[in-house]
Design an enzyme around this catalytic site. Structure first.
Site, PDB file in Angstrom:
ATOM      1  N   SER A 269      31.651  24.417  -8.616  1.00 58.85           N
ATOM      2  CA  SER A 269      30.293  24.414  -9.177  1.00 58.85           C
ATOM      3  C   SER A 269      29.390  25.186  -8.225  1.00 58.85           C
ATOM      4  O   SER A 269      29.703  25.324  -7.034  1.00 58.85           O
ATOM      5  CB  SER A 269      29.784  22.980  -9.299  1.00 58.85           C
ATOM      6  OG  SER A 269      28.377  22.976  -9.538  1.00 58.85           O
TER       7      SER A 269
ATOM      8  N   TYR B 138      29.755  14.173  -6.125  1.00 59.25           N
ATOM      9  CA  TYR B 138      30.058  15.357  -6.944  1.00 59.25           C
ATOM     10  C   TYR B 138      29.975  16.617  -6.087  1.00 59.25           C
ATOM     11  O   TYR B 138      30.891  17.448  -6.076  1.00 59.25           O
ATOM     12  CB  TYR B 138      29.070  15.432  -8.112  1.00 59.25           C
ATOM     13  CG  TYR B 138      29.313  16.562  -9.075  1.00 59.25           C
ATOM     14  CD1 TYR B 138      30.144  16.389 -10.175  1.00 59.25           C
ATOM     15  CD2 TYR B 138      28.724  17.804  -8.896  1.00 59.25           C
ATOM     16  CE1 TYR B 138      30.373  17.426 -11.073  1.00 59.25           C
ATOM     17  CE2 TYR B 138      28.944  18.843  -9.774  1.00 59.25           C
ATOM     18  CZ  TYR B 138      29.764  18.653 -10.868  1.00 59.25           C
ATOM     19  OH  TYR B 138      29.993  19.687 -11.741  1.00 59.25           O
TER      20      TYR B 138
END
Ligand SMILES: NC(=O)c1ccc[n+]([C@@H]2O[C@H](COP(=O)([O-])OP(=O)(O)OC[C@H]3O[C@@H](n4cnc5c(N)ncnc54)[C@H](O)[C@@H]3O)[C@@H](O)[C@H]2O)c1
Length: 254
Positions: free
Chosen positions: A139, A153
């Site tokens: 990401s 995350y």
């Protein structure tokens, strides 16, 4: 385009969002697609759409991961592309000050340990072939910080990025490429669920995207198809950003 004619691709988290769009794109370019998801209904529907093979698996389960590649090899005789994409972003994973150890561990398992397992068990097939393309979904948060933290995350995606780089270097001379795909925010159920609960949080993020919008899953799938194909034959161990310019921006609003 038939760049992936007769290539065999295994896509995890393939029942929704980026994974589903990628299943469609890889298939449209000629690949035979193995659709892996923990959600049987979504996974089966995706596989049916492209006449692919559905395998229900939880990618945190070592035996299940091993079996999904065995089954792919038995069915198609080779594995050319592994898109290790399954991931979660639960609301319990938030600021470090409020996130508990259970939430931390769950996110690490699904987002990072799963990529370790998928790479570990697909690499031997690619080594025997002397070819393969592995694409791990990281990401943009792996390369830049955010005040609206999802601490586990972010850490998990940083781990995906570093592990991918190392694998890309280790296996480059065996004809295997390993790249980390770093999407910016994408208009998928994962993102919608997160922001539906907090529109103000969504607005705060949009301000920082030079393109002024979230990506569509098809735009991420196009990048995966490129990384999977021989068009990217000299790209490995990369942090492949598909982020609408976020990582290059300082202040974007006029
Ligand atoms: N949506 C975004 O803005 C965005 C941005 C950057 C990176 N990503 C990453 O892209 C990937 C896909 O995200 P998405 O937005 O398409 O999500 P999504 O929620 O739309 O789809 C994820 C899929 O993964 C499956 N899944 C979840 N846990 C699993 C498990 N343990 N085993 C097997 N399958 C499992 C789900 O059933 C679902 O079908 C994730 O790794 C996510 O972190 C998303």
């Amino acid at each position: 385009m038939n760049r992936l004619q007769d290539r065999v691709a295994v896509v995890t988290g393939a029942g929704s969002g980026i994974g589903l769009a990628t299943v469609r794109r890889l298939s449209s370019e000629g690949a035979k697609v193995v659709v892996v998801d923990v959600d049987a209904e979504a996974g089966r529907a995706a596989a049916d759409e492209v006449n692919g093979l559905f395998i229900q698996a939880d990618v945190t389960d070592e035996a299940a991961v091993r079996r999904m590649y065995e089954q792919t090899q038995e069915t198609f005789g080779r594995i050319d592309i592994a898109f290790n994409n399954a991931g979660i972003s639960p609301p319990e994973d938030d600021s470090i000050l409020t996130t508990g150890l259970d939430a931390w561990r769950r996110v690490q398992e699904v987002n990072l340990t799963s990529v370790f397992l998928c790479c570990k068990y697909v690499l031997p097939y690619m080594q025997r072939q002397g070819s393969g393309s592995i694409i791990n979904t990281a990401s943009f948060v792996a390369v830049m910080g955010a005040a609206t933290s999802q601490i586990s995350y972010t850490a998990s995606k940083g781990g995906v990025l570093a592990m991918t780089r190392e694998l890309g270097v280790q296996f480059a001379r065996e004809g295997i490429r390993v790249n980390a795909l770093c999407p910016g925010p994408v208009n998928t159920p994962l993102l919608r669920e997160l922001f539906a609960k907090d529109p103000e949080r969504a607005a705060r993020r949009l301000v920082h995207i030079p393109s002024g919008r979230f990506a569509e899953p098809e735009e991420i799938a196009a990048a995966v198809a490129f990384l999977a194909s021989d068009d990217s034959s000299f790209i490995t161990a990369s942090d492949f950003l598909v982020d609408g310019g976020i990582a290059g921006a300082y202040v974007t609003p006029e």
